[in-house]
Design an enzyme around this catalytic site. Structure first.
Site, PDB file in Angstrom:
ATOM      1  N   LEU A 104      21.368 -33.589   3.622  1.00  0.00           N
ATOM      2  CA  LEU A 104      20.747 -32.499   2.956  1.00  0.00           C
ATOM      3  C   LEU A 104      19.966 -32.843   1.633  1.00  0.00           C
ATOM      4  CD1 LEU A 104      24.193 -30.752   3.388  1.00  0.00           C
ATOM      5  CD2 LEU A 104      22.107 -30.320   4.509  1.00  0.00           C
ATOM      6  N   PRO A 105      19.115 -32.070   1.135  1.00  0.00           N
ATOM      7  CA  PRO A 105      18.093 -32.044   0.015  1.00  0.00           C
ATOM      8  C   PRO A 105      18.620 -32.259  -1.345  1.00  0.00           C
ATOM      9  CG  PRO A 105      17.416 -30.198   1.554  1.00  0.00           C
ATOM     10  CD  PRO A 105      18.685 -30.501   1.861  1.00  0.00           C
TER      11      PRO A 105
ATOM     12  N   ASN B  41      22.675 -27.813  -2.066  1.00  0.00           N
ATOM     13  CA  ASN B  41      22.606 -27.562  -0.532  1.00  0.00           C
ATOM     14  C   ASN B  41      23.880 -28.058  -0.016  1.00  0.00           C
ATOM     15  OD1 ASN B  41      19.402 -28.466  -1.003  1.00  0.00           O
ATOM     16  ND2 ASN B  41      20.014 -26.457   0.377  1.00  0.00           N
TER      17      ASN B  41
ATOM     18  N   THR C  85      21.166 -37.573  -0.994  1.00  0.00           N
ATOM     19  CA  THR C  85      21.433 -38.042  -2.464  1.00  0.00           C
ATOM     20  C   THR C  85      21.527 -36.935  -3.357  1.00  0.00           C
ATOM     21  OG1 THR C  85      19.710 -39.718  -1.964  1.00  0.00           O
ATOM     22  CG2 THR C  85      20.006 -39.193  -4.158  1.00  0.00           C
TER      23      THR C  85
ATOM     24  N   LYS D 121      22.269 -45.453  -5.339  1.00  0.00           N
ATOM     25  CA  LYS D 121      20.976 -44.745  -4.892  1.00  0.00           C
ATOM     26  C   LYS D 121      20.408 -44.277  -5.852  1.00  0.00           C
ATOM     27  CE  LYS D 121      18.064 -43.145  -2.296  1.00  0.00           C
ATOM     28  NZ  LYS D 121      18.258 -41.993  -1.377  1.00  0.00           N
TER      29      LYS D 121
ATOM     30  N   LYS E  88      13.449 -34.655  -7.993  1.00  0.00           N
ATOM     31  CA  LYS E  88      15.042 -34.419  -7.788  1.00  0.00           C
ATOM     32  C   LYS E  88      15.831 -35.646  -8.292  1.00  0.00           C
ATOM     33  CE  LYS E  88      17.235 -34.364  -4.532  1.00  0.00           C
ATOM     34  NZ  LYS E  88      18.473 -35.492  -3.792  1.00  0.00           N
TER      35      LYS E  88
END
Length: 328
Positions: free
Chosen positions: A95-96, A100, A126, A201, A276
């Site tokens: 998911l973004p 979300n 992420t 990440k 983001k």
């Protein structure tokens, strides 16, 4: 709480005579459905690789049209994350952003509304490590196991099943997750407890952003000095300036084939997503009182790009952004 690994093989393995039993149980487990939620640029090829490896996939996405191609390949498409959880006890989410993930897991039609005890939940989004920890606590209350497993490698690696997964969660459940992740990636690395996959990440993507901006600046300067961009890239890639952004994902149109810069920066990893991720890095740096001067500057550059028409272009479009800036 029954863990997923216990569900696969609930026997004590104390000698080689049990080896065949393990193989039989693994074979049975591999034929059970896998849920997949989030079929965007990354999620769709990941889910396809599960299908290619023989896993029945039960999928959903907030945009129904995103499911059609996967459905044509044999996946079962359902209407909500809750319905996925009702039909599968291994679920992957891609998911973004943090909101979300929170919605998909804990919302009115979320996974945790119908999750079964012992279900293995793997989130490859992420997001903020703190959100991963919150989801793990919420899942544990329902008797499920949550692991964060963000990826590196981009759309190309997702299509070729060559992603790198950075996994955080209960170590005893790592091998159960690894079974699925190796179908979608070339490298699966256990990082520690829940949230450590996200931490790895975030650090990687901060370096990626800094490296891409540096590569774009370098290529632009060389071109203005009269160097052929392909020649300059060749020199960089046999010299100390070599990096992933120069030798695998070059931001200059015409230098490489099969990368977003060769396709008007379409596809790939969007500028808004990079902004983001850099925001996550900024937040965690602030919380830990860690200086990240270049990371902060990269964050601002990608935020400006997002506001100036580059939001939906690949993050390597920073080269185009710099070219336009010099023309003002």
């Amino acid at each position: 709480v029954i863990s997923y690994s216990e569900k696969i093989c609930p026997f004590v393995i104390d000698s080689s005579k049990h080896f065949l039993l393990i193989l039989v149980y693994r074979s049975m487990a591999s034929k059970t459905p896998v849920g997949f939620i989030g079929l965007g640029n990354m999620g769709s090829p990941m889910a396809k690789n599960l299908l290619r490896n023989g896993y029945p996939v039960i999928a959903t996405d907030v945009f129904p049209e995103s499911c059609k191609e996967l459905q044509d390949l044999g996946a079962q498409v359902v209407d909500s994350p809750a319905e996925v959880a009702d039909k599968a006890d291994r679920i992957i989410t891609m998911l973004p952003s943090s909101p979300n993930v929170i919605e998909v897991y804990t919302g009115p039609n979320g996974i945790l509304k119908k999750v079964k005890k012992g279900t293995l939940l793997i989130d490859s989004s992420t997001i903020d490590p703190a959100v991963s920890k919150e989801m793990a606590v919420a899942a544990e209350k329902m008797g499920a196991v949550f692991m964060d497993a963000p990826v590196s490698g981009g759309v190309g690696a997702a299509s070729l099943a060559k992603l790198t997964f950075m996994v955080g969660g209960v170590e005893e459940e790592y091998h159960a997750a690894q079974e699925l992740l190796t179908c979608m990636g070339a490298n699966v690395v256990y990082c520690g407890q829940v949230g450590t996959g996200q931490a790895a990440k975030i650090c990687n993507n901060m370096l990626l952003a800094i490296g891409m901006i540096g590569t774009a600046e370098t290529m632009n300067l060389g071109i203005r000095l009269g160097l052929d961009p392909k020649l300059l890239a060749q020199i960089l890639n046999m010299s100390s300036g070599r990096c992933w952004s120069s030798d695998t994902y070059n931001p200059v149109p015409g230098v490489m084939e099969g990368v977003p810069s060769a396709n008007n920066y379409q596809g790939g990893f969007g500028t808004t997503l990079m902004a983001k991720d850099l925001g996550l890095a900024q937040n965690t740096a602030t919380n830990t009182k860690t200086p990240i001067p270049l990371g902060s500057l990269a964050h601002q550059i990608y935020r400006v790009m997002s506001a100036r028409g580059y939001a939906n272009k690949d993050f390597s479009s920073v080269f185009q952004f710099l070219r336009e800036e010099e023309g003002q």
